[in-house]
Design a protein around this motif. Sequence first.
Motif, PDB file in Angstrom:
ATOM      1  N   UNK A   1      -5.200 -25.941   3.973  1.00 54.68           N
ATOM      2  CA  UNK A   1      -5.909 -24.598   3.682  1.00 54.68           C
ATOM      3  C   UNK A   1      -7.279 -24.753   4.213  1.00 54.68           C
ATOM      4  N   UNK A   2      -7.805 -23.963   5.076  1.00 60.74           N
ATOM      5  CA  UNK A   2      -9.158 -24.056   5.299  1.00 60.74           C
ATOM      6  C   UNK A   2     -10.262 -23.718   4.442  1.00 60.74           C
ATOM      7  N   UNK A   3     -11.652 -23.773   4.745  1.00 58.07           N
ATOM      8  CA  UNK A   3     -12.425 -23.681   3.800  1.00 58.07           C
ATOM      9  C   UNK A   3     -12.602 -22.341   3.182  1.00 58.07           C
ATOM     10  N   UNK A   4     -12.411 -21.273   4.288  1.00 59.03           N
ATOM     11  CA  UNK A   4     -12.405 -19.973   3.702  1.00 59.03           C
ATOM     12  C   UNK A   4     -11.292 -19.537   2.694  1.00 59.03           C
ATOM     13  N   UNK A   5     -10.110 -20.182   3.254  1.00 60.71           N
ATOM     14  CA  UNK A   5      -8.876 -19.825   2.156  1.00 60.71           C
ATOM     15  C   UNK A   5      -9.155 -20.548   0.986  1.00 60.71           C
ATOM     16  N   UNK A   6      -9.778 -21.910   0.873  1.00 62.72           N
ATOM     17  CA  UNK A   6      -9.803 -22.308  -0.305  1.00 62.72           C
ATOM     18  C   UNK A   6     -10.982 -21.547  -1.368  1.00 62.72           C
ATOM     19  N   UNK A   7     -12.043 -21.225  -0.387  1.00 64.20           N
ATOM     20  CA  UNK A   7     -12.772 -20.155  -1.240  1.00 64.20           C
ATOM     21  C   UNK A   7     -12.249 -19.189  -1.715  1.00 64.20           C
ATOM     22  N   UNK A   8     -11.508 -18.410  -1.234  1.00 66.93           N
ATOM     23  CA  UNK A   8     -10.662 -17.166  -1.424  1.00 66.93           C
ATOM     24  C   UNK A   8      -9.988 -17.342  -2.745  1.00 66.93           C
ATOM     25  N   UNK A   9      -9.116 -18.575  -2.676  1.00 64.67           N
ATOM     26  CA  UNK A   9      -8.215 -19.001  -3.794  1.00 64.67           C
ATOM     27  C   UNK A   9      -8.840 -19.163  -4.994  1.00 64.67           C
ATOM     28  N   UNK A  10      -9.931 -19.811  -4.836  1.00 68.97           N
ATOM     29  CA  UNK A  10     -10.844 -20.213  -5.901  1.00 68.97           C
ATOM     30  C   UNK A  10     -11.459 -18.823  -6.566  1.00 68.97           C
TER      31      UNK A  10
END
Length: 179
Positions: A1-10
């Motif tokens: 998971x990329x940084x942007x994906x991890x931020x969105x998931x969070x």
Amino acid sequence: MTGAQARAASAIESALAELGLAAESPQPGSYLVRLEGEHKLATMTWLIVGAHSLHVEAFFCRQPDEDHARLYRFLLERNGRMYGVHFAVDTRGDVYLVGRLPLSSVAPDEIDRVLGCVLTYSDENFDPALAIGFASSIRKEWAWRVKRGESLANLRAFARFAGPLPGEDGQGTSGPDQA
């Protein structure tokens, strides 16, 4: 998971926690949320974090039994006034609410807004959509329930075209659903 994906998931997980909504998460970045309504009792909604966007998808109703063109027109006329999601049909003719948001816009407030839109559009349009696309089935169900003395509670929205309420047809039927 990329940084942007991890931020969105969070952000999604934060929003769901703040809203008190439980979600199934069969894999990281994928959430199935149950939205409780008044007309459509539950709208199951997927939030799926993709490479560049958040996909939002909620089942609305199966392919109509009748009056397809009128139902699809009814739904399309609403699309221009909607935020975040819109009505769409799949290859079978089943109806969904779908939308995409850029990952950069995924924040708890935006998740709250989009889920609110899904619930509102699903709930407000459910009874009219059923009345258009499933009128014959509703009339048959109404008649069957009246004949058997079954509850009409969840069919009340369709009383204007489905049939007389018990006791209104001169048969003297009474019960908890009598108005």
